[in-house]
Structure formats: C-alpha cells, structure tokens
Design an enzyme around this catalytic site. Structure first.
Site, PDB file in Angstrom:
ATOM      1  N   SER A  93      25.828  19.988  24.048  1.00 19.58           N
ATOM      2  CA  SER A  93      26.993  19.105  24.119  1.00 19.58           C
ATOM      3  C   SER A  93      27.955  19.291  22.958  1.00 19.58           C
ATOM      4  O   SER A  93      29.173  19.220  23.150  1.00 19.58           O
ATOM      5  CB  SER A  93      26.543  17.642  24.190  1.00 19.58           C
ATOM      6  OG  SER A  93      25.713  17.440  25.295  1.00 19.58           O
ATOM      7  N   HIS A 156      28.774  15.446  19.380  1.00 13.49           N
ATOM      8  CA  HIS A 156      30.029  15.564  20.122  1.00 13.49           C
ATOM      9  C   HIS A 156      31.219  15.619  19.159  1.00 13.49           C
ATOM     10  O   HIS A 156      32.100  16.469  19.293  1.00 13.49           O
ATOM     11  CB  HIS A 156      30.207  14.399  21.080  1.00 13.49           C
ATOM     12  CG  HIS A 156      29.196  14.357  22.176  1.00 13.49           C
ATOM     13  ND1 HIS A 156      29.147  13.325  23.091  1.00 13.49           N
ATOM     14  CD2 HIS A 156      28.190  15.185  22.520  1.00 13.49           C
ATOM     15  CE1 HIS A 156      28.166  13.540  23.951  1.00 13.49           C
ATOM     16  NE2 HIS A 156      27.563  14.670  23.612  1.00 13.49           N
TER      17      HIS A 156
END
Length: 178
Positions: A93, A156
């Site tokens: 991610s 992220h």
C-alpha cells in the site's frame, strides 16, 4: 509456510536495530511489499498497481517506474518506523500510494486534469479513519476500532510523500537519460 514468509519479509522497526532484536534486516523496508494479509489485500493492491502502472510505466519507462515503486515502498516503511515504531506491517500500500503521489505531481506538471486522482487519494487515505469511526460505534472505543482494522495510514502517508517527491524529480527531468 505463509506465516513464516510473512514473518521473514514483513516490516517492523525492531529489525533495523540489532541491539533490540539481535538482527539487522534493512531489506524489510522494501520486501514488505511482497507479503500481504489475505487475498483481498493483495488483490486490491495489485489491481491498483495495474491501473497506475498502465499510465505511469509507459510515460516513465520501466527502470524509472521500478525506482519510483521501490522509493515509495521505502518511504512508506520509513514513515511507519517514525510514526508507529511498534507496528508490524505487510503489503504494497505504501508503494501504491507513492504511485498515486507521482501521478498527481506529474499530471499537474503536464497540465492534466488531476481532480479525479486527488479525490481517489483523499478517499483511500480517509477510508481507515471512516472504518474506525464506524467500528467505534459498536465497540465504544475509536482506538480499539482503529487497531482492529489494521490499515497502516503511516505507510500510506510515507509512500504518498516519497512518490510525490520522486514524481517531482521526474517531472523536472523529463528525458529518460536525465
């Protein structure tokens, strides 16, 4: 066997400090992208990689695309080390968010309409917090609900920043040989 591979390739800050763990395993800053927590996790990350890669790789070239991906993964892991040092994380991610960041910066530099990518980034970044709020209704504790969803917003954020930075460099050096 899957849990063993995950334990060997996933990232935890303790693997960077031999005095804490007895080992120094810096490769985990990037190998974290190779292991995931289930079929949905890898499926969604690979779908995003496919969507982003179709736009970015032809634009950048394969070598620069791979460098972008690896630097974004590295940035995601560094953010986890700084913002959530006791966490153990897996997944691509951070690298995927880096591709989002690079596409945003490069698209803006080229004069493209970047509203859709900006909205996608905002939605994907906000999702863990929304899930935690929903979970807090049932548990009564936001912290407990947030821990239960197990999504690393730190990765992220770090990937997004690293990818945007690499995208900025790429936008300023448009020829592949620069």
């Amino acid at each position: 066997a899957g849990r063993t591979v995950t334990a060997w390739l996933g990232f935890s800050t303790v693997t960077l400090y031999p005095e804490l763990s007895g080992v120094f395993q810096p490769w985990r800053l990037v190998t974290v992208t190779l292991v995931h927590d289930g079929i949905w996790h890898i499926g969604l990350n690979m779908l995003a990689l496919w969507f982003m890669g179709r736009s970015l790789e032809p634009l950048l070239g394969s070598a620069r695309f791979v460098i972008l991906y690896l630097m974004s993964a590295f940035g995601g892991s560094v953010a986890v080390a700084l913002l959530a040092p006791n966490s153990f994380v897996v997944g691509a991610s951070g690298a995927i968010f880096g591709l989002f960041g690079a596409l945003l910066v490069i698209g803006r530099h080229l004069g493209a309409n970047i509203k859709v990518i900006a909205i996608l980034i905002a939605i994907n970044f906000a999702l863990p917090f929304v899930f935690a709020l929903i979970g807090a209704i049932g548990t009564g504790s936001f912290a407990q609900a947030f821990a239960a969803i197990q999504i690393s917003w730190q990765s992220h954020l770090g990937g997004l920043i690293a990818g945007a930075a690499v995208g900025f460099v790429y936008a300023r050096t448009r020829r592949r040989d620069q």
